[in-house]
Design an enzyme around this catalytic site. Structure first.
Site, PDB file in Angstrom:
ATOM      1  N   SER A   1      28.678  22.674  53.255  1.00 24.62           N
ATOM      2  CA  SER A   1      27.475  21.833  53.334  1.00 24.62           C
ATOM      3  C   SER A   1      26.829  21.726  54.707  1.00 24.62           C
ATOM      4  O   SER A   1      25.732  21.185  54.828  1.00 24.62           O
ATOM      5  CB  SER A   1      27.773  20.426  52.825  1.00 24.62           C
TER       6      SER A   1
ATOM      7  N   SER B   1      24.849  20.617  51.155  1.00 27.43           N
ATOM      8  CA  SER B   1      24.220  19.343  50.936  1.00 27.43           C
ATOM      9  C   SER B   1      23.508  18.762  52.169  1.00 27.43           C
ATOM     10  O   SER B   1      22.683  17.863  52.018  1.00 27.43           O
ATOM     11  CB  SER B   1      25.255  18.328  50.460  1.00 27.43           C
TER      12      SER B   1
ATOM     13  N   LYS C   1      22.957  12.576  59.025  1.00 29.01           N
ATOM     14  CA  LYS C   1      23.045  12.686  57.562  1.00 29.01           C
ATOM     15  C   LYS C   1      23.257  11.308  56.941  1.00 29.01           C
ATOM     16  O   LYS C   1      24.052  10.513  57.462  1.00 29.01           O
ATOM     17  CB  LYS C   1      24.201  13.626  57.191  1.00 29.01           C
TER      18      LYS C   1
END
Lengths: 97, 486
Positions: free
Chosen positions: B178, B154, B79
């Site tokens: 997320s 996310s 990420k």
């Protein structure tokens, strides 16, 4: 309850956000909506409830006061928008007498 | 069979037994990225050259008889909220569009030690604020199961990369869901560890009392494998827990006879669709068939979790994001004659997207003089009530079973004008972060050809039981073997 334009200006200033008049208007609407939603929490009696400070029973984490190598100066400065003489450069903060 | 069809565990075995080289593995996945990335858009940056170089280096070490680690040769998507030394780390924000960290996050160091190979930095909602990856300042990521739908967020880039077989593993971060919500939307397995199990050093901070880094994979075993690599004490994160770790792979016994599975009715309300509720109840029935004992539990504070979260997370964010001021790194907007406050304020309004600005203002207001007691302090008290509900529930059971998200993945743009519907996507995951507990999402069915997620929640630091339960259910079903067709 709708936030006043003075309240929104104050929040924007504290947030260091240079909002346009249209963005201020939008912020007033959206912030007012979410603050209304927070009213729900008033239904709960929390007079005798301690606030959560940490989810695990941890105590202060201490370490020996020893120097250790940090990042090299050029590594620290490589992302700076402006730097000079090994320091971050910013607009004048203190006015000359 | 292409190497990119294999699990991380299988790839590591192939490499160790020299049936495949690290370079072959990496070339195969980079080929897959080349083929599908234009449609999926999971990555902000693909690090192909670095990945090939690293694969060759690992192959040389392997040839000289070295042990290259439990993840030796396994590609991974990271990420873009995790700092990678020398590789651009943007947090999907214009603020950090050109930021190149001078250091690695703790988890990135751990991956290097264990022989994993980063193939790219995954797209996300800007500063991890959002549930669809539509808030990326660069482009939205698509759901590999249906390119018209969002992957969730996310950590949407991380999960889409795994679902599209662009990498067998990914790292995400989870502040209110997320990791788990996009895992549910993309048919992946995603785990949020106990708060403190994984060091947050080098994770760009959103809400520090809630953020945790965790693994995303296509099955539970791979999730356990990656968790083993990243968990453990790190002195650079003062909330990092210092205790010896279990062997998570050893927990995957397939046996859940006598395991007590709690079902909190409150998690089946608040917009949870009938098809989600049905699929989750069928999964609970399957666990009962496998010998688990199902118990009803009640968690009355659950309905207050969303409001509590939207005070606590933005408050902490407003403080964490104060550092983006155009001085030390990131964007600077400075016009002739501007004083320093004007420079800060122009930089921040230009560098942050709308959602980030909105949350900074909520948090700033909630912490400001005269409002602190009514908002932040009140929310932290309600948080105690939410935690007490979980404590009471875990007196009666070993794991809790709930939906991960109230619906399957929605269409791009569908919730853009309804911020409340968007926030409702996290209604089942948020309470878990409030209590710091570990939880996993794994596939438990389909609706309109889109995956549905089952969430299992464990007690503090009891990832082993959580993984055992998830693995036993997974092995008794075939949901995890189904793949998106691209």
């Amino acid at each position: 309850m709708r936030l006043t334009s003075e309240e929104v200006d104050h929040i924007a200033l504290l947030s260091r956000l240079d909002l346009s008049p249209a963005e201020r208007e939008r912020a007033a609407t959206e912030l007012s909506q979410i603050l209304d939603h927070f009213e729900q929490l008033k239904q709960l009696d929390t007079a005798d409830v301690p606030p959560t400070e940490h989810v695990l029973p941890v105590v202060n984490v201490l370490r020996a006061d020893e120097s250790r190598p940090g990042l090299p100066r050029e590594g620290v400065l490589q992302n700076a928008p402006e730097h000079a003489g090994g320091m971050f450069q910013v607009p004048r903060v203190v006015e000359a007498e | 069979m292409s190497l990119s069809q294999l699990s991380a565990y299988q790839i590591a075995q192939q490499v160790q037994s020299k049936k495949a080289s690290c370079r072959e593995v990496v070339d195969d996945f980079l080929g897959r990225i080349e083929a599908v990335e234009e449609r999926v858009k999971a990555f902000v940056t693909v690090t192909g050259d670095e990945a090939r170089r690293r694969a060759d280096m690992l192959d040389r070490r392997l040839a000289s008889g070295e042990d290259i680690g439990a993840l030796g040769g396994v590609p991974i998507a990271v990420k873009d909220a995790l700092c990678t030394r020398g590789v651009k780390t943007t947090c999907s924000s214009k603020m950090l569009e050109n930021f190149v960290p001078p250091y690695d996050a703790h988890v990135v160091e751990r991956l290097a030690v264990d022989g994993a190979i980063t193939v790219g930095k995954a797209n996300m909602d800007e500063f991890a604020m959002g549930s669809s990856t539509e808030n990326s300042a660069f482009f939205p990521t698509r759901n590999p199961w249906d390119l018209e739908r969002v992957p969730g967020g996310s950590s949407g880039g991380s999960t889409a990369a795994v679902a599209a077989l662009e990498a067998p593993l990914a790292l995400g971060s989870d502040t209110g869901g997320s990791i788990r919500q996009p895992a549910a939307y993309c048919g992946c397995v995603g785990l949020k560890p106990t708060y403190g199990l994984v060091s947050r050093y080098g994770l760009i901070a959103f809400a520090s009392s809630l953020d945790q880094i965790g693994p995303i994979a296509n099955d539970v075993r791979d999730c356990a494998l990656l968790l083993q690599s990243i968990a453990g004490h790190d002195r650079r994160d003062t909330t990092s827990i210092n205790r010896s770790l279990p062997k998570y792979l050893d927990a995957l016994t397939g046996n859940i006879r006598g395991l007590k599975v709690g079902v909190p009715q409150e998690f089946f309300a608040q917009g949870v669709q009938g098809y989600v509720s049905d699929a989750v109840h069928k999964a609970i029935d399957k666990m009962a068939e496998l010998g688990a004992e199902v118990v009803e539990v009640s968690m009355p504070s659950t309905e207050y979790a969303l409001a509590t979260y939207y005070i606590i997370a933005p408050s902490e964010a407003s403080s964490n994001l104060a550092r983006y001021d155009g001085v030390q790194y990131g964007l600077r907007v400075h016009e002739m004659g501007d004083d320093i406050v004007q420079m800060y304020s122009k930089t921040r309004v230009k560098g942050f997207g709308h959602e980030v600005q909105h949350r900074i203002m909520i948090g700033t207001h909630a912490l400001s003089s005269g409002f602190y007691d009514a908002y932040y302090l009140k929310a932290q008290k309600v948080r105690t009530l939410i935690r007490r509900d979980f404590e009471a529930a875990f007196q009666k059971c070993d794991v809790l079973a709930t939906p991960t998200a109230p619906t399957v993945a929605f269409k791009l743009g569908e919730n853009a004008n309804d911020p409340f519907a968007m926030k409702l996507a996290d209604v089942c995951t948020i309470p878990v972060n409030m209590a710091g507990l570990p939880a996993i999402s794994l596939p438990c069915g389909f609706h309109e050809k889109m995956p549905i997620g089952l969430q299992l929640i464990g007690n503090l630091l009891d990832e082993s039981t959580l993984l055992r339960a998830a693995h036993a259910y997974e092995q008794a079903t075939d949901w995890h073997t189904q793949r998106a067709v691209l």
